[in-house]
Scaffold this active site. Structure first.
Site, PDB file in Angstrom:
ATOM      1  N   SER A 229       0.820  -1.228   0.000  1.00  0.00           N
ATOM      2  CA  SER A 229       0.000   0.000   0.000  1.00  0.00           C
ATOM      3  C   SER A 229       0.845   1.265   0.000  1.00  0.00           C
ATOM      4  O   SER A 229       0.315   2.367   0.030  1.00  0.00           O
ATOM      5  CB  SER A 229      -0.933   0.004   1.223  1.00  0.00           C
ATOM      6  OG  SER A 229      -0.184  -0.058   2.420  1.00  0.00           O
TER       7      SER A 229
ATOM      8  N   THR B 197     -39.102  27.301 -12.546  1.00  0.00           N
ATOM      9  CA  THR B 197     -39.477  26.021 -11.937  1.00  0.00           C
ATOM     10  C   THR B 197     -39.794  25.131 -13.122  1.00  0.00           C
ATOM     11  O   THR B 197     -40.274  25.614 -14.151  1.00  0.00           O
ATOM     12  CB  THR B 197     -40.717  26.142 -11.018  1.00  0.00           C
ATOM     13  OG1 THR B 197     -41.813  26.639 -11.790  1.00  0.00           O
ATOM     14  CG2 THR B 197     -40.463  27.106  -9.851  1.00  0.00           C
ATOM     15  N   HIS B 198     -39.495  23.847 -12.995  1.00  0.00           N
ATOM     16  CA  HIS B 198     -39.629  22.908 -14.124  1.00  0.00           C
ATOM     17  C   HIS B 198     -38.813  23.386 -15.330  1.00  0.00           C
ATOM     18  O   HIS B 198     -39.137  23.046 -16.468  1.00  0.00           O
ATOM     19  CB  HIS B 198     -41.084  22.731 -14.557  1.00  0.00           C
ATOM     20  CG  HIS B 198     -42.029  22.474 -13.426  1.00  0.00           C
ATOM     21  ND1 HIS B 198     -42.364  21.217 -13.010  1.00  0.00           N
ATOM     22  CD2 HIS B 198     -42.670  23.335 -12.588  1.00  0.00           C
ATOM     23  CE1 HIS B 198     -43.205  21.301 -11.986  1.00  0.00           C
ATOM     24  NE2 HIS B 198     -43.399  22.582 -11.699  1.00  0.00           N
TER      25      HIS B 198
ATOM     26  N   SER C 286     -13.266  24.541 -30.192  1.00  0.00           N
ATOM     27  CA  SER C 286     -13.425  23.285 -30.903  1.00  0.00           C
ATOM     28  C   SER C 286     -12.449  23.287 -32.069  1.00  0.00           C
ATOM     29  O   SER C 286     -12.221  24.315 -32.692  1.00  0.00           O
ATOM     30  CB  SER C 286     -14.856  23.162 -31.421  1.00  0.00           C
ATOM     31  OG  SER C 286     -14.895  22.265 -32.524  1.00  0.00           O
TER      32      SER C 286
ATOM     33  N   LYS D 205     -17.237  27.911 -31.462  1.00  0.00           N
ATOM     34  CA  LYS D 205     -17.520  27.314 -30.158  1.00  0.00           C
ATOM     35  C   LYS D 205     -16.665  27.864 -29.024  1.00  0.00           C
ATOM     36  O   LYS D 205     -15.491  28.144 -29.189  1.00  0.00           O
ATOM     37  CB  LYS D 205     -17.289  25.799 -30.236  1.00  0.00           C
ATOM     38  CG  LYS D 205     -18.242  25.104 -31.187  1.00  0.00           C
ATOM     39  CD  LYS D 205     -19.451  24.551 -30.489  1.00  0.00           C
ATOM     40  CE  LYS D 205     -19.159  23.151 -30.018  1.00  0.00           C
ATOM     41  NZ  LYS D 205     -20.316  22.566 -29.368  1.00  0.00           N
TER      42      LYS D 205
ATOM     43  N   GLU E 132     -18.329  21.474 -17.155  1.00  0.00           N
ATOM     44  CA  GLU E 132     -18.811  20.115 -17.437  1.00  0.00           C
ATOM     45  C   GLU E 132     -18.046  19.084 -16.614  1.00  0.00           C
ATOM     46  O   GLU E 132     -18.612  18.098 -16.145  1.00  0.00           O
ATOM     47  CB  GLU E 132     -18.658  19.806 -18.922  1.00  0.00           C
ATOM     48  CG  GLU E 132     -19.611  20.609 -19.800  1.00  0.00           C
ATOM     49  CD  GLU E 132     -19.274  20.456 -21.275  1.00  0.00           C
ATOM     50  OE1 GLU E 132     -20.005  19.742 -21.967  1.00  0.00           O
ATOM     51  OE2 GLU E 132     -18.266  21.038 -21.727  1.00  0.00           O
TER      52      GLU E 132
ATOM     53  N   GLN F  80      -7.684  -1.533   4.534  1.00  0.00           N
ATOM     54  CA  GLN F  80      -6.622  -0.831   3.811  1.00  0.00           C
ATOM     55  C   GLN F  80      -7.191  -0.181   2.537  1.00  0.00           C
ATOM     56  O   GLN F  80      -6.587   0.740   1.978  1.00  0.00           O
ATOM     57  CB  GLN F  80      -5.499  -1.816   3.461  1.00  0.00           C
ATOM     58  CG  GLN F  80      -4.337  -1.202   2.725  1.00  0.00           C
ATOM     59  CD  GLN F  80      -3.113  -2.105   2.714  1.00  0.00           C
ATOM     60  OE1 GLN F  80      -2.430  -2.232   3.711  1.00  0.00           O
ATOM     61  NE2 GLN F  80      -2.855  -2.767   1.593  1.00  0.00           N
TER      62      GLN F  80
ATOM     63  N   LYS G  44      -8.276   4.081   2.043  1.00  0.00           N
ATOM     64  CA  LYS G  44      -7.515   5.314   1.822  1.00  0.00           C
ATOM     65  C   LYS G  44      -7.635   5.894   0.421  1.00  0.00           C
ATOM     66  O   LYS G  44      -7.837   7.097   0.255  1.00  0.00           O
ATOM     67  CB  LYS G  44      -6.042   5.079   2.158  1.00  0.00           C
ATOM     68  CG  LYS G  44      -5.819   4.997   3.647  1.00  0.00           C
ATOM     69  CD  LYS G  44      -4.465   4.454   3.987  1.00  0.00           C
ATOM     70  CE  LYS G  44      -4.518   3.585   5.211  1.00  0.00           C
ATOM     71  NZ  LYS G  44      -5.318   2.346   5.046  1.00  0.00           N
TER      72      LYS G  44
HETATM   73  N1  ARG Z   1      -1.411  -0.752   5.788  1.00  0.00           N
HETATM   74  C1  ARG Z   1      -2.376  -1.163   6.748  1.00  0.00           C
HETATM   75  C2  ARG Z   1      -3.710  -0.453   6.472  1.00  0.00           C
HETATM   76  O1  ARG Z   1      -3.723   0.477   5.779  1.00  0.00           O
HETATM   77  C3  ARG Z   1      -1.909  -0.861   8.136  1.00  0.00           C
HETATM   78  C4  ARG Z   1      -2.522  -1.703   9.199  1.00  0.00           C
HETATM   79  C5  ARG Z   1      -2.021  -3.105   9.073  1.00  0.00           C
HETATM   80  N2  ARG Z   1      -2.437  -3.886  10.170  1.00  0.00           N
HETATM   81  C6  ARG Z   1      -2.430  -5.201  10.131  1.00  0.00           C
HETATM   82  N3  ARG Z   1      -2.834  -5.842  11.160  1.00  0.00           N
HETATM   83  N4  ARG Z   1      -2.021  -5.859   9.062  1.00  0.00           N
HETATM   84  O2  ARG Z   1      -4.746  -0.854   6.962  1.00  0.00           O
END
Ligand code: ARG
Length: 457
Positions: free
Chosen positions: A20, A152-153, A274, A280, A287, A319, A322
């Site tokens: 990660s 409206t509408h 364009s 244009k 958009e 994980q 994120k």
């Molecule tokens: N990279 C992991 C995450 O984002 C960190 C936590 C990992 N913990 C574990 N018990 N493997 O969740």
């Protein structure tokens, strides 16, 4: 980090699915902040010596500058940001590095880092929304009395002022800020010290680390502390509503800037041409603000789907939290900047708006209201009489002001000359001075209030 019981390293595919660092490196700053708070607490509670503590702090500070200066070696072999930092620390200071992870797990560590990251994202978002609001308030002040059709509408309904329309969005964005502030207040508790899931037997001081990191208090349940991601979902939910509001404003800009409407003109800075049609001026940025809403809502749905039915406590599924949040934060930030730029640069065409507001019998309600007030007619009857007058005007090919008094009297004999005072769009908007109404006086007052409020923040 767990070599003790393993004879072989991970399969290539195992490493590929597990790694990660490619994305959680974005939490490097927060990871180091969390570790510095933790190590100071370990020293204060005498769990590690002052010597080890200062070696660790020195190493962490070195790593912080390596990261700032782009010199830090992010390595996939160390899987995630937590192990990358710890491995680097060991290279820099040797065995003392091994004491940093006392009374801590990556589970409370990642929960801490992520809360800090989302908190920063919220703070940056609040500032950016404030800038967009300021741009809208400036337009509202400049064009408080400019009359445009209200719909409206998507059909001409009653005339409104352009400033009033701008301030409608200011109200929406203020509620978006409220939702983000609420989310911030709820997320601002420290998971640090929950360790893997059960707490720890070391006599740690969770209040101390919470305070150092600017959290209001430690979380009260270690299982919850490492399992909870509702803070991230809440951020994405508030962000999704914000994105939806931005898409509605973007849509208005797109419609208003068409040749058919011609209400506004986007600056060259926020338009594209364009390659084949020279006439244009495309509102691509607007958009894309509209289109990118899908990504933000997608992040919310994605994370909710990850979290759904996940048993306590930590599971590696989490994980996956994120990238959704990082992507949404990036998208929101870009869209806010683009909209703020577009609004700031926007030029408007008051004549075009005024002419359009006057078409479509937009003052018919004013006429009906006049019949009620001046002729004491019941509203239902006034509505009917007005309908017949609109029909007469339509037949003659004019708007309501184009009928003569005689033509009006043919429909309703009691009508007198003063009716013409209420038939213009300017008199219509000026009369809408009820609380929250569109009159230029109201708009000016509201816009000034907003300007002061935004300045104070
Ligand atoms: N990279 C992991 C995450 O984002 C960190 C936590 C990992 N913990 C574990 N018990 N493997 O969740």
């Amino acid at each position: 980090m767990w070599g003790g019981r393993f004879a072989a390293g991970p399969d290539e595919v195992m490493a590929a699915i597990n790694v990660s660092i490619g994305f959680d490196r974005r939490m490097a700053k927060q990871d180091i902040e969390g570790s510095l708070a933790h190590v100071r607490m370990l020293e204060a509670t005498r769990l590690i010596s002052a010597e080890d503590s200062s070696a660790i702090q020195g190493g962490l500070n070195t790593i912080a500058s390596e990261i700032r200066e782009g010199r830090f070696p992010f390595r996939e072999a160390y899987e995630d940001i937590h192990m990358n930092v710890e491995a680097r620390l060991a290279e820099l200071i040797g065995t003392a590095a091994g004491r940093l992870h006392t009374a801590r797990s990556r589970n409370d560590q990642v929960a801490t880092d992520f809360r800090l990251w989302v908190r920063d994202a919220i703070d940056a978002g609040l500032d950016q929304i404030g800038e967009l609001m300021s741009a809208l308030v400036d337009k509202a002040i400049a064009h408080a009395a400019v009359v445009m059709p209200g719909f409206t509408h998507m059909q001409s309904a009653q005339p409104v002022t352009f400033g009033h329309h701008c301030l409608a969005f200011v109200e929406m964005f203020e509620r978006d800020r409220g939702r983000l502030r609420d989310a911030r207040a709820r997320l601002n508790e420290s998971p640090l010290g929950a360790a893997a899931l059960a707490g720890t037997s070391f006599p740690i001081d969770r209040a101390m680390t919470a305070k150092t990191l600017g959290f209001d208090r430690p979380m009260r349940n270690s299982l919850d502390a490492v399992s909870a991601r509702d803070f991230a979902m809440e951020y994405l939910a508030a962000g999704s509503i914000l994105a939806i509001h931005m898409s509605r404003l973007a849509e208005e800009i797109i419609v208003w800037s068409t040749a058919q409407f011609g209400f506004v003109r986007l600056s060259d800075r926020f338009s594209t041409g364009s390659s084949i049609m020279p006439q244009k001026r495309n509102p691509d940025a607007a958009e894309l603000v509209r289109g990118k809403t899908g990504r933000v809502i997608g992040s919310l749905i994605g994370l909710m789907t990850v979290m759904k039915a996940l048993p306590l406590a930590y599971a590696k599924d989490m994980q996956e939290d994120k990238e959704a949040v990082f992507a949404a934060a990036d998208t929101l930030s870009l869209c806010l900047a683009a909209l703020t730029g577009m609004i700031g640069d926007l030029t408007i065409n008051p004549d075009r708006m005024h002419a359009s507001a006057s078409a479509g019998f937009a003052t018919a309600t004013d006429l009906a209201d006049w019949l009620v007030v001046q002729l004491k007619m019941p509203f239902r009857e006034a509505h009917h009489v007005t309908g017949r007058l609109v029909k007469a005007a339509e037949k003659k090919g004019v708007d309501l002001t184009g009928l003569t008094l005689a033509e009006m009297k043919a429909v309703e004999p009691q009508i007198v000359e003063s009716v013409f005072d209420v038939l213009t769009v300017d008199s219509s908007v000026a009369s809408r001075s009820s609380l929250g109404g569109t009159s230029p006086d109201n708009v000016r007052r509201e816009a000034e209030t907003w300007r002061d409020k935004l300045k104070l923040q």
